[in-house]
Design a protein around this motif. Structure first.
Motif, PDB file in Angstrom:
ATOM      1  N   LYS A  56      10.130   2.041 -17.055  1.00 38.35           N
ATOM      2  CA  LYS A  56      10.211   0.654 -17.508  1.00 38.35           C
ATOM      3  C   LYS A  56       9.849  -0.298 -16.367  1.00 38.35           C
ATOM      4  CE  LYS A  56      14.032   1.777 -20.635  1.00 38.35           C
ATOM      5  NZ  LYS A  56      15.449   1.506 -20.988  1.00 38.35           N
ATOM      6  N   PRO A  57       9.120  -1.367 -16.673  1.00 31.56           N
ATOM      7  CA  PRO A  57       8.848  -2.368 -15.629  1.00 31.56           C
ATOM      8  C   PRO A  57      10.172  -3.001 -15.212  1.00 31.56           C
ATOM      9  CG  PRO A  57       8.244  -3.227 -17.782  1.00 31.56           C
ATOM     10  CD  PRO A  57       8.588  -1.779 -17.979  1.00 31.56           C
TER      11      PRO A  57
ATOM     12  N   ASP B 176       0.824  -1.202   0.000  1.00 35.87           N
ATOM     13  CA  ASP B 176       0.000   0.000   0.000  1.00 35.87           C
ATOM     14  C   ASP B 176       0.867   1.264   0.000  1.00 35.87           C
ATOM     15  OD1 ASP B 176      -2.298  -1.454  -0.002  1.00 35.87           O
ATOM     16  OD2 ASP B 176      -2.702  -1.251   2.141  1.00 35.87           O
ATOM     17  N   ARG B 177       2.056   1.135   0.565  1.00 35.91           N
ATOM     18  CA  ARG B 177       2.999   2.253   0.565  1.00 35.91           C
ATOM     19  C   ARG B 177       4.231   1.812  -0.211  1.00 35.91           C
ATOM     20  NH1 ARG B 177       5.154   4.415   6.185  1.00 35.91           N
ATOM     21  NH2 ARG B 177       2.912   4.484   6.570  1.00 35.91           N
ATOM     22  N   PRO B 178       4.277   2.096  -1.511  1.00 35.67           N
ATOM     23  CA  PRO B 178       5.381   1.611  -2.355  1.00 35.67           C
ATOM     24  C   PRO B 178       6.726   2.225  -1.981  1.00 35.67           C
ATOM     25  CG  PRO B 178       3.500   2.324  -3.676  1.00 35.67           C
ATOM     26  CD  PRO B 178       3.268   2.827  -2.287  1.00 35.67           C
ATOM     27  N   PHE B 179       7.780   1.545  -2.413  1.00 37.03           N
ATOM     28  CA  PHE B 179       9.134   2.035  -2.195  1.00 37.03           C
ATOM     29  C   PHE B 179       9.542   2.992  -3.314  1.00 37.03           C
ATOM     30  CE2 PHE B 179       9.579  -2.259  -0.135  1.00 37.03           C
ATOM     31  CZ  PHE B 179       9.839  -1.788   1.144  1.00 37.03           C
ATOM     32  N   THR B 180      10.328   3.989  -2.962  1.00 36.85           N
ATOM     33  CA  THR B 180      10.961   4.839  -3.958  1.00 36.85           C
ATOM     34  C   THR B 180      12.170   4.106  -4.513  1.00 36.85           C
ATOM     35  OG1 THR B 180      10.255   6.857  -2.841  1.00 36.85           O
ATOM     36  CG2 THR B 180      12.127   7.052  -4.348  1.00 36.85           C
TER      37      THR B 180
ATOM     38  N   ARG C 162      18.036   4.846 -11.471  1.00 37.33           N
ATOM     39  CA  ARG C 162      16.799   5.595 -11.700  1.00 37.33           C
ATOM     40  C   ARG C 162      16.670   6.058 -13.157  1.00 37.33           C
ATOM     41  NH1 ARG C 162      15.999   9.588  -6.429  1.00 37.33           N
ATOM     42  NH2 ARG C 162      15.399   7.943  -4.931  1.00 37.33           N
ATOM     43  N   GLU C 163      17.760   6.570 -13.676  1.00 33.35           N
ATOM     44  CA  GLU C 163      17.729   7.113 -15.036  1.00 33.35           C
ATOM     45  C   GLU C 163      17.526   6.019 -16.076  1.00 33.35           C
ATOM     46  OE1 GLU C 163      21.109   8.828 -17.955  1.00 33.35           O
ATOM     47  OE2 GLU C 163      20.881   9.939 -16.082  1.00 33.35           O
ATOM     48  N   ARG C 164      18.249   4.914 -15.919  1.00 32.73           N
ATOM     49  CA  ARG C 164      18.236   3.858 -16.939  1.00 32.73           C
ATOM     50  C   ARG C 164      16.962   3.018 -16.921  1.00 32.73           C
ATOM     51  NH1 ARG C 164      23.611   2.852 -18.603  1.00 32.73           N
ATOM     52  NH2 ARG C 164      22.773   1.217 -19.956  1.00 32.73           N
ATOM     53  N   THR C 165      16.269   2.977 -15.788  1.00 33.89           N
ATOM     54  CA  THR C 165      15.049   2.158 -15.718  1.00 33.89           C
ATOM     55  C   THR C 165      13.778   3.009 -15.641  1.00 33.89           C
ATOM     56  OG1 THR C 165      15.174   1.986 -13.295  1.00 33.89           O
ATOM     57  CG2 THR C 165      16.294   0.282 -14.585  1.00 33.89           C
ATOM     58  N   LYS C 166      13.908   4.304 -15.813  1.00 29.00           N
ATOM     59  CA  LYS C 166      12.749   5.194 -15.716  1.00 29.00           C
ATOM     60  C   LYS C 166      11.682   4.815 -16.743  1.00 29.00           C
ATOM     61  CE  LYS C 166      11.440  10.082 -15.673  1.00 29.00           C
ATOM     62  NZ  LYS C 166      11.935  11.479 -15.813  1.00 29.00           N
TER      63      LYS C 166
ATOM     64  N   PHE D 200       9.054  -2.860  -9.768  1.00 30.68           N
ATOM     65  CA  PHE D 200       8.788  -1.436  -9.919  1.00 30.68           C
ATOM     66  C   PHE D 200       7.885  -1.190 -11.116  1.00 30.68           C
ATOM     67  CE2 PHE D 200      12.359  -1.568  -7.157  1.00 30.68           C
ATOM     68  CZ  PHE D 200      12.314  -0.421  -6.395  1.00 30.68           C
ATOM     69  N   SER D 201       6.901  -0.333 -10.918  1.00 30.57           N
ATOM     70  CA  SER D 201       5.911  -0.040 -11.943  1.00 30.57           C
ATOM     71  C   SER D 201       6.463   0.887 -13.026  1.00 30.57           C
ATOM     72  CB  SER D 201       4.688   0.623 -11.293  1.00 30.57           C
ATOM     73  OG  SER D 201       3.829   1.176 -12.270  1.00 30.57           O
ATOM     74  N   PRO D 202       6.108   0.646 -14.291  1.00 29.21           N
ATOM     75  CA  PRO D 202       6.543   1.543 -15.371  1.00 29.21           C
ATOM     76  C   PRO D 202       5.777   2.864 -15.368  1.00 29.21           C
ATOM     77  CG  PRO D 202       5.086  -0.133 -16.238  1.00 29.21           C
ATOM     78  CD  PRO D 202       5.343  -0.502 -14.804  1.00 29.21           C
ATOM     79  N   THR D 203       4.652   2.901 -14.681  1.00 26.96           N
ATOM     80  CA  THR D 203       3.836   4.110 -14.672  1.00 26.96           C
ATOM     81  C   THR D 203       4.179   5.056 -13.534  1.00 26.96           C
ATOM     82  OG1 THR D 203       2.093   2.993 -13.403  1.00 26.96           O
ATOM     83  CG2 THR D 203       1.921   2.935 -15.812  1.00 26.96           C
ATOM     84  N   THR D 204       4.647   4.519 -12.408  1.00 25.32           N
ATOM     85  CA  THR D 204       4.973   5.362 -11.248  1.00 25.32           C
ATOM     86  C   THR D 204       6.447   5.314 -10.863  1.00 25.32           C
ATOM     87  OG1 THR D 204       4.558   3.606  -9.620  1.00 25.32           O
ATOM     88  CG2 THR D 204       2.658   4.948 -10.325  1.00 25.32           C
ATOM     89  N   ASP D 205       7.186   4.315 -11.388  1.00 27.66           N
ATOM     90  CA  ASP D 205       8.586   4.080 -11.028  1.00 27.66           C
ATOM     91  C   ASP D 205       8.754   3.760  -9.546  1.00 27.66           C
ATOM     92  OD1 ASP D 205      10.162   4.140 -13.372  1.00 27.66           O
ATOM     93  OD2 ASP D 205       9.898   6.306 -13.500  1.00 27.66           O
ATOM     94  N   GLN D 206       7.703   3.272  -8.911  1.00 30.31           N
ATOM     95  CA  GLN D 206       7.776   2.901  -7.502  1.00 30.31           C
ATOM     96  C   GLN D 206       7.714   1.385  -7.347  1.00 30.31           C
ATOM     97  OE1 GLN D 206       4.545   5.299  -5.753  1.00 30.31           O
ATOM     98  NE2 GLN D 206       6.142   6.571  -4.829  1.00 30.31           N
ATOM     99  N   GLY D 207       8.391   0.903  -6.289  1.00 29.65           N
ATOM    100  CA  GLY D 207       8.388  -0.529  -6.001  1.00 29.65           C
ATOM    101  C   GLY D 207       7.132  -0.898  -5.244  1.00 29.65           C
TER     102      GLY D 207
END
Length: 238
Positions: A96-97, A69-73, A90-94, A205-212
């Protein structure tokens, strides 16, 4: 946190202990409540500064995935890849799933099995989805796991497309802590064996939010990943 000795040890490898976070998730799900589970170093809940995952009571204990419910940065890690080049996570996987796992190449069981399971599941995806999925393996044993060593190990243990990262241990440890994974420096024992303690979770990590937002434990199977990856690639809950 997994406790592992490298092969060739004179004594038997100590048994693994299921990471506390996984046990906590199961308990919370069974109680049907919402709780904040601390995921700091040494697998112990800790105070401020520790990563915290909020686990919903709606988590299905029969599923491998735990949706947070509280994803990781995503960790602010800048390390070195298998080509010896700088890699800004962060830059290379921005956008992207991405699946991130911390482990080491001398691991006798959990690490190669985890990479293999993900690789086999990935091959079941349509080619377009295979190209989208990023799998990042960050070593917990950078002294031995050089760029060259990772470049040799990853294709055999997993897939040539997987990204292997190495660098300063303190930076790696801090990055792992940001997503709730505790790791200790490798320890050499009197018999010459090397003991490594590290959390065995895979974070998606989500491709839409970049959060784990999804966590997988060490017992996740090929079928579990194969079922969930199509949704992970879309940024949906598995």
């Amino acid at each position: 946190m997994s406790e592992e000795k490298t092969p060739g040890a004179a004594t038997a490898r100590p048994g693994r202990r299921t990471p506390l976070v996984i046990a906590a998730v199961a308990i919370v799900a069974a109680l049907g409540i919402t709780a904040a589970v601390g995921l700091g170093d040494d697998d112990k809940p800790s105070g401020s500064g520790s990563a915290v995952a909020e686990i919903s009571g709606g988590t299905d204990p029969t599923k491998a995935a735990t949706v947070l419910d509280r994803p990781f940065t995503k960790p602010a890690l800048v390390l070195t890849d298998t080509k010896g080049e700088k890699y800004d996570l962060r830059e290379r996987t921005k956008g992207k799933p991405t699946l991130i796992y911390f482990g080491y190449t001398h691991c006798p069981d959990v690490c190669p099995l985890t990479m293999s399971n993900i690789a086999i599941a990935k091959k079941k995806l349509p080619k377009a989805d295979q190209d989208k999925l990023q799998v990042v393996f960050v070593t917990t044993d950078p002294e031995r796991d050089t760029s060259a060593e990772l470049a040799k190990w990853l294709p055999a243990a997993g897939d040539p497309s997987f990204t292997g990262l190495t660098g300063d241990f303190s930076a790696i440890q801090a990055g792992a802590r940001q997503i709730g994974i505790g790791i200790d420096p490798p320890k050499k024992e009197k018999d010459g064996s090397v003991v490594s303690m590290h959390g065995a979770q895979v974070i998606a990590f989500s491709p839409t939010t970049d959060q784990g937002y999804v966590l997988y434990g060490e017992d996740t199977s090929v079928d579990d990943y194969a079922e969930d990856l199509p949704k992970i690639i879309k940024g949906e809950n598995p």
